[in-house]
Design an enzyme around this catalytic site. Structure first.
Site, PDB file in Angstrom:
ATOM      1  N   GLU A 115       0.853  -1.198   0.000  1.00 22.03           N
ATOM      2  CA  GLU A 115       0.000   0.000   0.000  1.00 22.03           C
ATOM      3  C   GLU A 115       0.885   1.243   0.000  1.00 22.03           C
ATOM      4  O   GLU A 115       2.035   1.174   0.430  1.00 22.03           O
ATOM      5  CB  GLU A 115      -0.783   0.102   1.327  1.00 22.03           C
ATOM      6  CG  GLU A 115      -1.841  -0.893   1.542  1.00 22.03           C
ATOM      7  CD  GLU A 115      -2.390  -0.780   2.979  1.00 22.03           C
ATOM      8  OE1 GLU A 115      -3.299  -1.525   3.284  1.00 22.03           O
ATOM      9  OE2 GLU A 115      -1.885   0.040   3.790  1.00 22.03           O
ATOM     10  N   LYS A 117       2.402   4.577   1.559  1.00 23.27           N
ATOM     11  CA  LYS A 117       2.554   5.143   2.891  1.00 23.27           C
ATOM     12  C   LYS A 117       2.184   6.614   2.769  1.00 23.27           C
ATOM     13  O   LYS A 117       2.922   7.412   2.169  1.00 23.27           O
ATOM     14  CB  LYS A 117       3.986   4.974   3.395  1.00 23.27           C
ATOM     15  CG  LYS A 117       4.159   5.439   4.821  1.00 23.27           C
ATOM     16  CD  LYS A 117       5.480   4.944   5.368  1.00 23.27           C
ATOM     17  CE  LYS A 117       5.709   5.316   6.803  1.00 23.27           C
ATOM     18  NZ  LYS A 117       5.420   6.650   7.187  1.00 23.27           N
ATOM     19  N   ASP A 119       1.572  10.369   3.485  1.00 25.91           N
ATOM     20  CA  ASP A 119       2.270  11.348   4.315  1.00 25.91           C
ATOM     21  C   ASP A 119       1.264  12.352   4.863  1.00 25.91           C
ATOM     22  O   ASP A 119       1.121  13.463   4.354  1.00 25.91           O
ATOM     23  CB  ASP A 119       3.337  12.052   3.472  1.00 25.91           C
ATOM     24  CG  ASP A 119       4.320  12.806   4.337  1.00 25.91           C
ATOM     25  OD1 ASP A 119       4.299  12.602   5.563  1.00 25.91           O
ATOM     26  OD2 ASP A 119       5.096  13.610   3.801  1.00 25.91           O
ATOM     27  N   TYR A 227      -6.587   2.304   6.943  1.00 25.90           N
ATOM     28  CA  TYR A 227      -5.853   1.089   6.596  1.00 25.90           C
ATOM     29  C   TYR A 227      -5.699   0.115   7.755  1.00 25.90           C
ATOM     30  O   TYR A 227      -4.999  -0.871   7.637  1.00 25.90           O
ATOM     31  CB  TYR A 227      -4.463   1.443   6.052  1.00 25.90           C
ATOM     32  CG  TYR A 227      -3.763   2.528   6.868  1.00 25.90           C
ATOM     33  CD1 TYR A 227      -3.334   2.284   8.164  1.00 25.90           C
ATOM     34  CD2 TYR A 227      -3.561   3.790   6.334  1.00 25.90           C
ATOM     35  CE1 TYR A 227      -2.729   3.271   8.911  1.00 25.90           C
ATOM     36  CE2 TYR A 227      -2.942   4.789   7.074  1.00 25.90           C
ATOM     37  CZ  TYR A 227      -2.536   4.524   8.365  1.00 25.90           C
ATOM     38  OH  TYR A 227      -1.940   5.500   9.111  1.00 25.90           O
ATOM     39  N   LYS A 315      10.933   3.110   2.442  1.00 26.04           N
ATOM     40  CA  LYS A 315      11.056   4.526   2.076  1.00 26.04           C
ATOM     41  C   LYS A 315      11.706   4.641   0.697  1.00 26.04           C
ATOM     42  O   LYS A 315      12.782   4.066   0.488  1.00 26.04           O
ATOM     43  CB  LYS A 315      11.938   5.253   3.097  1.00 26.04           C
ATOM     44  CG  LYS A 315      11.349   5.237   4.490  1.00 26.04           C
ATOM     45  CD  LYS A 315      10.465   6.436   4.662  1.00 26.04           C
ATOM     46  CE  LYS A 315      10.164   6.632   6.128  1.00 26.04           C
ATOM     47  NZ  LYS A 315       9.640   7.910   6.450  1.00 26.04           N
ATOM     48  N   CYS A 409      12.118  47.315 -10.918  1.00 25.14           N
ATOM     49  CA  CYS A 409      11.606  46.133 -11.622  1.00 25.14           C
ATOM     50  C   CYS A 409      12.643  45.671 -12.651  1.00 25.14           C
ATOM     51  O   CYS A 409      13.122  46.486 -13.446  1.00 25.14           O
ATOM     52  CB  CYS A 409      10.285  46.482 -12.308  1.00 25.14           C
ATOM     53  SG  CYS A 409       9.746  45.209 -13.460  1.00 25.14           S
ATOM     54  N   CYS A 412      11.201  46.505 -16.357  1.00 20.94           N
ATOM     55  CA  CYS A 412      10.943  47.849 -16.910  1.00 20.94           C
ATOM     56  C   CYS A 412      11.628  48.963 -16.111  1.00 20.94           C
ATOM     57  O   CYS A 412      11.429  50.139 -16.402  1.00 20.94           O
ATOM     58  CB  CYS A 412       9.442  48.098 -16.971  1.00 20.94           C
ATOM     59  SG  CYS A 412       8.701  48.219 -15.341  1.00 20.94           S
ATOM     60  N   CYS A 427       5.561  45.384  -9.091  1.00 22.87           N
ATOM     61  CA  CYS A 427       5.853  46.426 -10.061  1.00 22.87           C
ATOM     62  C   CYS A 427       4.489  46.980 -10.456  1.00 22.87           C
ATOM     63  O   CYS A 427       3.630  46.239 -10.910  1.00 22.87           O
ATOM     64  CB  CYS A 427       6.546  45.841 -11.288  1.00 22.87           C
ATOM     65  SG  CYS A 427       6.507  46.953 -12.697  1.00 22.87           S
ATOM     66  N   CYS A 432       4.732  47.549 -18.120  1.00 27.93           N
ATOM     67  CA  CYS A 432       5.885  46.660 -17.917  1.00 27.93           C
ATOM     68  C   CYS A 432       5.779  45.454 -18.867  1.00 27.93           C
ATOM     69  O   CYS A 432       4.786  44.730 -18.841  1.00 27.93           O
ATOM     70  CB  CYS A 432       5.906  46.192 -16.462  1.00 27.93           C
ATOM     71  SG  CYS A 432       7.107  44.909 -16.163  1.00 27.93           S
TER      72      CYS A 432
HETATM   73  S1  IVH Z   1      -0.157   0.653   9.030  1.00 23.91           S
HETATM   74  C1  IVH Z   1       0.686  -0.337  13.755  1.00 23.91           C
HETATM   75  N1  IVH Z   1      -0.411   1.666   6.667  1.00 23.91           N
HETATM   76  O1  IVH Z   1       2.888   5.814   8.889  1.00 23.91           O
HETATM   77  C2  IVH Z   1       0.885   0.693  12.729  1.00 23.91           C
HETATM   78  N2  IVH Z   1       0.488   3.062   8.364  1.00 23.91           N
HETATM   79  O2  IVH Z   1       5.592   5.891  10.059  1.00 23.91           O
HETATM   80  C3  IVH Z   1       0.122   0.328  11.526  1.00 23.91           C
HETATM   81  N3  IVH Z   1       0.985   5.357   7.605  1.00 23.91           N
HETATM   82  O3  IVH Z   1       2.002   5.059  12.175  1.00 23.91           O
HETATM   83  C4  IVH Z   1       0.242   1.357  10.538  1.00 23.91           C
HETATM   84  N4  IVH Z   1       0.307   5.084   5.533  1.00 23.91           N
HETATM   85  O4  IVH Z   1       0.510   6.767  10.750  1.00 23.91           O
HETATM   86  C5  IVH Z   1      -0.002   1.887   7.928  1.00 23.91           C
HETATM   87  N5  IVH Z   1      -0.765   2.416   4.506  1.00 23.91           N
HETATM   88  C6  IVH Z   1      -0.359   2.654   5.754  1.00 23.91           C
HETATM   89  C7  IVH Z   1       0.146   3.900   6.173  1.00 23.91           C
HETATM   90  C8  IVH Z   1       0.568   4.064   7.487  1.00 23.91           C
HETATM   91  C9  IVH Z   1       0.809   5.931   6.417  1.00 23.91           C
HETATM   92  C10 IVH Z   1       1.528   6.053   8.784  1.00 23.91           C
HETATM   93  C11 IVH Z   1       0.916   5.621  10.099  1.00 23.91           C
HETATM   94  C12 IVH Z   1       2.067   4.984  10.818  1.00 23.91           C
HETATM   95  C13 IVH Z   1       3.223   5.746  10.258  1.00 23.91           C
HETATM   96  C14 IVH Z   1       4.549   5.077  10.511  1.00 23.91           C
END
Ligand code: IVH
Length: 667
Positions: A115, A117, A119, A227, A315, A409, A412, A427, A432
């Site tokens: 899946e 991750k 942010d 998730y 990562k 500017c 001009c 400006c 200009c």
């Molecule tokens: S599973 C027990 N799935 O990333 C923790 N976390 O750096 C299970 N996060 O704490 C987390 N996407 O806040 C999971 N697809 C994903 C995620 C995800 C983002 C976050 C989450 C986690 C943190 C860890």
């Protein structure tokens, strides 16, 4: 008329109906009714609830922005602690993770889910008997902040779970994020209001959740993906994959991408696939998450004090680079705002060669103390435009001078203007050349007058050859003017003339946007056009009246008033009017040309939203359906069309792309 015979039943069925359409719109992105019809349902429900408050439930769809501003957030203890994930940074580390897992569980049943991750900001939401009870941030993992009222404003999060068979307790865990495509606009507005821009969508999301007034939160483009589970009384679920499927049935939004994978090499392939897809997601990702699919293995694998052993984050390589700042150049925008740009020693970043990066504004340069000659860390923000993150002070050579903003500017040479109310430096010379180029390019751009072929380089040539000096001059261009320009032939010149003529059909709202009034974006332009109906009414209005309109704040109101009282712009508008540009709302006579015709959508259209396209169909008496059947007359297919396209082709149903659809509508 409201039928009061059984108000309780009526309120419930309206709630269900609204919740269903809410999910279709915000979770599935497959709306079945127009925004107007949706609003009508809500208004009807509100009226009934006001009349019979005893039947109003806490999870009613009218209660999204019900909460009053708070003084402080209360703390709530998580029923089960919220853990974190351990990280891997390369394929070898991931391989070791896979090896460890295979040692502990039955190899033949080892299957992973991959899946994105996300942010964002972690959240845990508790439902009791299907109703949203509270929402808590991660905090220290044991206790977090009660942000229930803020979370309730996010329309993709159900206030009530869908379906009849809901568990008595269900805690869902996921991530709140700010739609990355709307991040730039949010920052632009903040800069206009003299506020500090957010560094990235994640910060903007965290900042939004910390607002004490839910009304303010409801204005931020927040969304959520889930998730994982906390405490729950769900019947047994065997796999993570099936958990996600189950959550979807309750109306809960899950990741747009998750794949089941058995083999390690496939895992690697899918990590790349996910990374390539990531620019299409509305959220930023900071990697991928690999999870063991079978839930019974989770207890066998167990957890450490910080993280589970059944999942790992992978990562992606950091999208940062170090390079030298060779110079700071100044760009002049269409409204005269001067924006500093970093001219860099070219460097490879996330697959592209980067030579320039944005420095936002003068205050940012001073805050980060960025000096020409410095080594800087650059990063791809929102994965699109690189930004200068910070200076590496250890690498700074002696005697580098503090940056001074030019006093004139660069285009001009007019003295620049700093207004204390805003961060921007401007400006103010209307002649200009850079400002003119950007103004006219904006006027002709796709979202404005939509004149294909009149992009920046053509505009630049036209200005250089003294053929245009302001937008109305475009409508005086002749074939002979264009043929003599670089890269123009008879055909392309004729095409441009045709496109210029076609632009006279553009609606008032877009014309207003095309004028390029400082601070007035596309949405505000449409709202103002609809409110005043005719440009003459805008000339007659006052700042006070303008401020009463939604989407119009004091800065916008003042800017409109200044624009319309400037004789130079008055002349621009008068001349555009003379060329037949529309300065009033046109009433579309309702027609029945599509009566009895059923349309289905698939994929994303290049210009029209589904709502806009649906409105055009419904206005002409046509119907929208979500599924293809023998009764479907047309499938309107955009990019990333789904299985409906195959089905339509099997059934011999006519498939239209956006421009074919527009032809059908306009005939
Ligand atoms: S599973 C027990 N799935 O990333 C923790 N976390 O750096 C299970 N996060 O704490 C987390 N996407 O806040 C999971 N697809 C994903 C995620 C995800 C983002 C976050 C989450 C986690 C943190 C860890």
């Amino acid at each position: 008329m409201i039928n009061d015979s059984d108000p309780k039943k009526l309120i419930k069925s309206l709630c269900d109906e609204i919740n269903r359409h809410n999910k279709l719109y915000y979770v599935d992105a497959k709306p079945q009714i127009s925004d107007k019809d949706f609003d009508n349902l809500l208004t009807k429900l509100e009226a009934l609830e006001n009349k019979f408050p005893q039947f109003k439930s806490e999870s009613s769809p009218t209660q999204r922005v019900g909460g009053k501003p708070l003084d402080v957030f209360n703390s709530i203890k998580h029923s089960i602690p919220m853990q974190s994930l351990s990280n891997t940074y390369n394929k070898e580390e991931l391989f070791k993770f896979d090896e460890r897992i295979r040692k502990l569980i039955d190899e033949s049943e080892c299957e992973y889910i991959i899946e994105p991750k996300i942010d964002g900001v972690a959240i845990s939401i508790r439902y009791e008997n299907g109703n949203l009870k509270y929402a808590v941030t991660r905090g220290d993992g044991i206790t977090g902040d009660d942000v229930t009222e803020n979370i309730k404003t996010i329309k993709s999060i159900p206030l009530k779970l869908l379906g009849d068979n809901v568990p008595s307790i269900l805690e869902i865990r996921g991530e709140i994020f700010l739609n990355k495509n709307k991040f730039e606009d949010l920052n632009k507005n903040r800069i206009k209001e003299g506020k500090e821009p957010f560094a990235n969508p994640r910060n903007a999301c965290a900042g939004s959740l910390k607002l004490l007034d839910p009304k303010e939160v409801s204005k931020r483009p927040l969304d959520a993906i889930f998730y994982n589970l906390g405490e729950h009384t769900l019947d047994k679920i065997d796999t993570h994959f099936n958990l996600l499927e189950k959550l979807k049935k309750y109306g809960i939004k899950v990741s747009p991408f998750y794949e089941k994978i058995k083999k390690f090499d496939l895992l690697l392939k899918n990590l790349d696939k996910l990374q390539n897809l990531s620019n299409q997601f509305p959220f930023e990702i900071d990697g991928a998450v690999v999870k063991v699919n079978k839930l019974s293995f989770h207890s066998i694998l167990g957890k450490t004090s910080k993280s589970p052993r059944w999942a790992v984050a992978y990562k992606y390589e950091s999208e940062q680079a170090i390079t030298r700042l060779n110079a700071i150049s100044i760009q002049v925008g269409r409204t005269g705002v001067l924006t500093p740009v970093a001219e860099l020693e070219s460097v490879q970043l996330a697959g592209t060669l980067v030579k320039r990066a944005t420095l936002h504004n003068y205050d940012e340069i001073i805050r980060k103390d960025i000096r020409v000659g410095d080594y800087v860390i650059i990063e791809k923000a929102g994965e699109i435009i690189p930004i200068v993150l910070k200076v590496i002070l250890e690498k700074r050579k002696q005697n580098l001078k503090k940056f001074e903003f030019p006093k004139f500017c660069p285009s001009c040479s007019t003295p620049i203007h700093k207004n204390n109310e805003e961060v921007a430096i401007r400006c103010n010379n209307n002649r200009c050349p850079s400002k003119l180029k950007n103004w006219i390019t904006h006027f002709a751009s796709r979202k404005a007058m939509d004149i294909t072929g009149l992009g920046e380089s053509v505009v630049e040539q036209l200005i250089k050859n003294k053929l245009i000096q302001s937008p109305p001059d475009i409508y005086e261009l002749k074939l002979s003017d264009l043929i003599n320009l670089e890269r123009f032939g008879e055909k392309s010149a004729q095409n441009l003339i045709n496109n210029i003529n076609d632009s006279k059909k553009i609606s008032f709202g877009r014309v207003l946007y095309a004028l390029g009034i400082p601070h007035v974006g596309k949405t505000a332009s449409e709202t103002i056009a609809n409110y005043y109906q005719n440009i003459n009414n805008i000339f007659l209005t006052t700042i006070e009246e303008l401020e009463e309109i939604d989407d119009v704040g004091p800065i916008v109101a003042k800017s409109i008033e200044a624009y319309f009282s400037n004789p130079e712009y008055q002349l621009v508008i008068q001349r555009l009017k003379n060329y037949g540009i529309k300065f009033e709302i046109e009433y579309v006579q309702s027609d029945e040309t599509l009566k009895g015709q059923t349309f289905v959508f698939t994929g994303t259209l290049p210009n029209l939203s589904r709502n806009e396209a649906s409105e055009k169909i419904e206005l002409r008496g046509g119907k929208i359906s979500s599924n293809i059947s023998k009764k479907t007359n047309y499938l309107i297919a955009g990019e990333a069309a789904g299985s409906k396209l195959d089905k339509a082709r099997d059934l011999g149903i006519k498939v239209l792309n956006e421009s074919e659809f527009m032809k059908l509508i306009n005939n």
